[in-house]
Design an enzyme around this catalytic site. Sequence first.
Site, mmCIF file in Angstrom:
data_model
loop_
_atom_site.group_PDB
_atom_site.id
_atom_site.type_symbol
_atom_site.label_atom_id
_atom_site.label_comp_id
_atom_site.label_asym_id
_atom_site.label_seq_id
_atom_site.Cartn_x
_atom_site.Cartn_y
_atom_site.Cartn_z
ATOM 1 N N LYS A 145 1.072 -1.175 0.000
ATOM 2 C CA LYS A 145 0.089 0.283 0.085
ATOM 3 C C LYS A 145 0.789 0.952 -0.040
ATOM 4 C CE LYS A 145 -3.803 2.078 2.430
ATOM 5 N NZ LYS A 145 -5.288 2.414 3.022
ATOM 6 N N GLU A 151 9.503 -5.766 4.807
ATOM 7 C CA GLU A 151 10.113 -7.344 3.893
ATOM 8 C C GLU A 151 9.789 -6.921 2.265
ATOM 9 O OE1 GLU A 151 7.985 -7.648 8.260
ATOM 10 O OE2 GLU A 151 7.859 -6.128 6.810
ATOM 11 N N GLY A 195 -5.751 -2.840 4.355
ATOM 12 C CA GLY A 195 -4.516 -3.616 3.765
ATOM 13 C C GLY A 195 -5.912 -4.684 3.576
ATOM 14 N N ARG A 196 -6.193 -5.440 4.855
ATOM 15 C CA ARG A 196 -6.674 -6.985 4.721
ATOM 16 C C ARG A 196 -8.366 -7.388 3.917
ATOM 17 N NH1 ARG A 196 -6.125 -4.020 9.337
ATOM 18 N NH2 ARG A 196 -7.823 -2.943 10.835
ATOM 19 N N GLU A 211 -6.749 -8.261 13.591
ATOM 20 C CA GLU A 211 -5.644 -7.216 14.059
ATOM 21 C C GLU A 211 -6.903 -6.043 13.699
ATOM 22 O OE1 GLU A 211 -2.431 -6.202 10.620
ATOM 23 O OE2 GLU A 211 -3.965 -5.416 9.885
ATOM 24 N N HIS A 238 -8.188 -35.631 13.288
ATOM 25 C CA HIS A 238 -7.193 -36.110 14.485
ATOM 26 C C HIS A 238 -5.803 -35.821 15.104
ATOM 27 C CE1 HIS A 238 -8.996 -40.230 12.410
ATOM 28 N NE2 HIS A 238 -8.987 -39.030 11.972
ATOM 29 N N LYS A 252 7.754 -2.720 14.356
ATOM 30 C CA LYS A 252 8.569 -2.694 13.561
ATOM 31 C C LYS A 252 9.599 -1.545 13.986
ATOM 32 C CE LYS A 252 4.615 -3.605 9.766
ATOM 33 N NZ LYS A 252 3.992 -1.916 8.668
#
Length: 506
Positions: free
Chosen positions: A190, A196, A249-250, A335, A366, A477
């Site tokens: 964005k 990263e 963003g999400r 978030e 399981h 960050k």
Amino acid sequence: MTDREAIADLWNQIERLETPELRGVFDADPSRLDKMVMSEAGIRFDFAKTHLTDTSLALFLRLTEAVDFEVKRAAMFAGEAINVTEGRAVEHSAERGEGKAQSVDIARASHARMRTLIDAIEAGALGEIRHVLHVGIGGSALGPDLLVDALAREAGRYDVAIVSNVDGVALEEAFKGFDPRYTLLAVASKTFTTTETMLNANSAIQWMREGGVEDPFGQVVALTAAPEKAMEWGVDETRILGFAESVGGRYSLWSTIGFPAALALGWDGFERLLEGAAAMDRHFRHANPMENVPLRAAFIDQYYARALRCQTRAVFAYDERLRLLPSYLQQLEMESNGKSVKADGTPVYGPTAAITWGGVGTDAQHAVFQLLHQGTHIVPVEFIAVTEAGDALDPAHHEALLVNCFAQGAALMQGRENAADPARAYAGNRPSTTILIEDLTPESLGALIAFYEHRTFANGILMEINSFDQFGVELGKEIAKSIEKNGAKGFDPSTMALIDIALGDI
């Protein structure tokens, strides 16, 4: 009584609700199935095996009025700045055609630009493209990854790899299957400054150069709300796909962040995805609170968080194509609603977001279902299944999958008494919701994801928090950047020792 006192009183009443015995709810109310099963956009939402009753539902409806839910819902779709801490509107629904007219027009223009670029790529304007390497993180990766994995497995259009982890192992794994000469690099950020993502992008450019690509930037597409930053990095303006600052963003997979999915599915598939989400938008926007599916799901979330103090919610996808959905929901829900203060800055009353976790059926049966059935924790469980099989094998595969899904919900509710051997006893009275999709198509997946988005928003309104900022991710960050710049200085002894041992002089 002030509004604040009225809201606090309603929460107190909710927290004091008696918990019914699930095994008796259908006998107590023969019409329960009609009341607690809702269908929308080709999806059946079965809330009948939860502890929500007419009494608790009535309280939540009163709470909805007290917190001005309908006013705040209208404000979101009107493009008002409901993200108060950042002074922004919240307009991901405009990407699907539902929202302020001006914002919808801007989104349509952005989509048209994306389609034009896709048409050019398919026509060979960037050379022969066989592979798509998409680098991003958080919402810039989780959404596209879910879409491609769920819907594009057999499309055969492009090989798509979506890399988010800054660990070089992840990027190298993607490199192994790709030829850099035929690879399109999509960089999704964005701000176009995400550490990263930009580190991965630079390494991908280097890989392309070493692989014989004379002009690697000629094979780059930027997906960003900061086009000027992308141009500074080296991307030509014609290959920069922007989206609005008001799209978080999400919540951004509907925007140009969905570029790799649009490539993999074809434009028709991407448009069908948008329309499926828009159908859920229209339902959420116009349905009254009593008939509103995302709001009903939020009532159930709040019941378990407040009345029973459940700290987690488990989501199990009984369909391999939806294996990434629990990870996607973790970011969307935690978030958004992992906050400790209200939108006005005052402390929030009671717990906020549950810890979302989950997996894929039947594998999870399981692994973790032992705790769900016989452990001391009460965990609301959500099952997601698809009626139509996604494979062409013996129908026994899909029948076994669905039978196991439905059996787990019945077993959690029913339990089993065994006085002779307590180790073989099941307490029962464990809640679950089942979401049954007719067929996993772009439309139904779009509607499902939009349902979860609106459910998250509804939860935020009930708790009076701002679901659309995420300042909690910033401190780590900042400290990481400080370590990179200053090394092991000024931190606690444990952190300084770790830096010294693992990194030495950085």
